[in-house]
Design an enzyme around this catalytic site. Structure first.
Site, PDB file in Angstrom:
ATOM      1  N   CYS A   1       0.839  -1.202   0.000  1.00  0.00           N
ATOM      2  CA  CYS A   1       0.000   0.000   0.000  1.00  0.00           C
ATOM      3  C   CYS A   1       0.879   1.260   0.000  1.00  0.00           C
ATOM      4  CB  CYS A   1      -0.986  -0.033   1.174  1.00  0.00           C
ATOM      5  SG  CYS A   1      -2.346   1.160   1.006  1.00  0.00           S
TER       6      CYS A   1
ATOM      7  N   HIS B   1      -3.717  -5.197   0.052  1.00  0.00           N
ATOM      8  CA  HIS B   1      -3.285  -5.639   1.385  1.00  0.00           C
ATOM      9  C   HIS B   1      -3.310  -7.162   1.457  1.00  0.00           C
ATOM     10  CE1 HIS B   1      -3.175  -1.762   3.551  1.00  0.00           C
ATOM     11  NE2 HIS B   1      -4.084  -1.410   2.659  1.00  0.00           N
TER      12      HIS B   1
ATOM     13  N   GLU C   1      -2.316  -8.984   3.792  1.00  0.00           N
ATOM     14  CA  GLU C   1      -2.670  -9.419   5.155  1.00  0.00           C
ATOM     15  C   GLU C   1      -4.177  -9.428   5.384  1.00  0.00           C
ATOM     16  OE1 GLU C   1      -2.417  -4.916   5.549  1.00  0.00           O
ATOM     17  OE2 GLU C   1      -1.512  -6.490   4.306  1.00  0.00           O
TER      18      GLU C   1
END
Length: 209
Positions: free
Chosen positions: A82, A190, A192
């Site tokens: 990001c 992202h 994650e």
């Protein structure tokens, strides 16, 4: 033996990246300590927030120069996520500071004035598909499937060297959702927050670079 350092420069949520790395079966540390960055065999540069804050925080922590050395001279693999991806470019419309400039690119705000659907919301938020533009170890085992990742961003990277573009994603128009140049990788999404897709991508980064 991997020594994975997630760089903590007080922007974003490195803890959620650490949790996904652990879920993928690896250990890592979150640190702003120069020794931990020096020892790293893999680096992850996360980030959520403003471009200038990111650059200034890295400089205040004396991390800007050591990252240049690790990435450009020692060629340590680094994954920018990001804002971390955007900081790898030369500059951003969001601020006045210069970025690392590792990638011949700039970061620009989404602009929908030239397209039919001018009412698309900014930030671009939610799940979207990434389309592979070249072969990469980062997407090993993911080449023949629809890969969906989670995005939250108002700015996107514009690559001047088209060979650096790894994936594109459509939101009003095609934007660069990841790039790769030698040991330097940036993803706008992202991993994650992207469940099995994000876990596989992180595993590939850790195992294959």
């Amino acid at each position: 033996m991997n020594f994975i350092t997630i760089i903590n420069y007080n922007l974003g949520n490195p803890g959620s990246i650490l949790n996904m790395v652990k879920k993928a079966g690896y250990s890592a540390i979150i640190s702003s300590n120069i020794d931990d960055i020096n020892k790293a065999t893999k680096l992850i540069l996360p980030g959520v927030g403003a471009f200038d804050n990111g650059i200034n925080n890295l400089k205040e922590l004396n991390l800007f120069d050591i990252l240049n050395e690790k990435v450009l001279i020692k060629k340590i693999p680094i994954l920018g996520i990001c804002l971390g991806m955007q900081l790898m470019t030369k500059s951003s419309e969001e601020g006045k500071e210069k970025g690392f400039g590792w990638i011949n690119a700039e970061t620009k705000k989404f602009n929908f004035t030239a397209i039919e659907n001018k009412n698309l919301k900014i930030p671009h938020m939610g799940w979207n598909i990434v389309n592979l533009r070249k072969n990469s170890k980062l997407f090993y085992g993911m080449e023949n499937q629809e890969n969906r990742f989670y995005f939250v961003h108002s700015y996107a990277v514009n690559c001047f060297d088209l060979t650096d573009i790894l994936t594109t994603t459509f939101y009003g128009y095609d934007f660069v959702s990841s790039f790769e140049k030698e040991n330097i990788i940036g993803v706008q999404f992202h991993p994650e927050k992207s469940h099995k897709f994000g876990m596989q991508l992180l595993k590939n980064f850790i195992e294959r670079y």
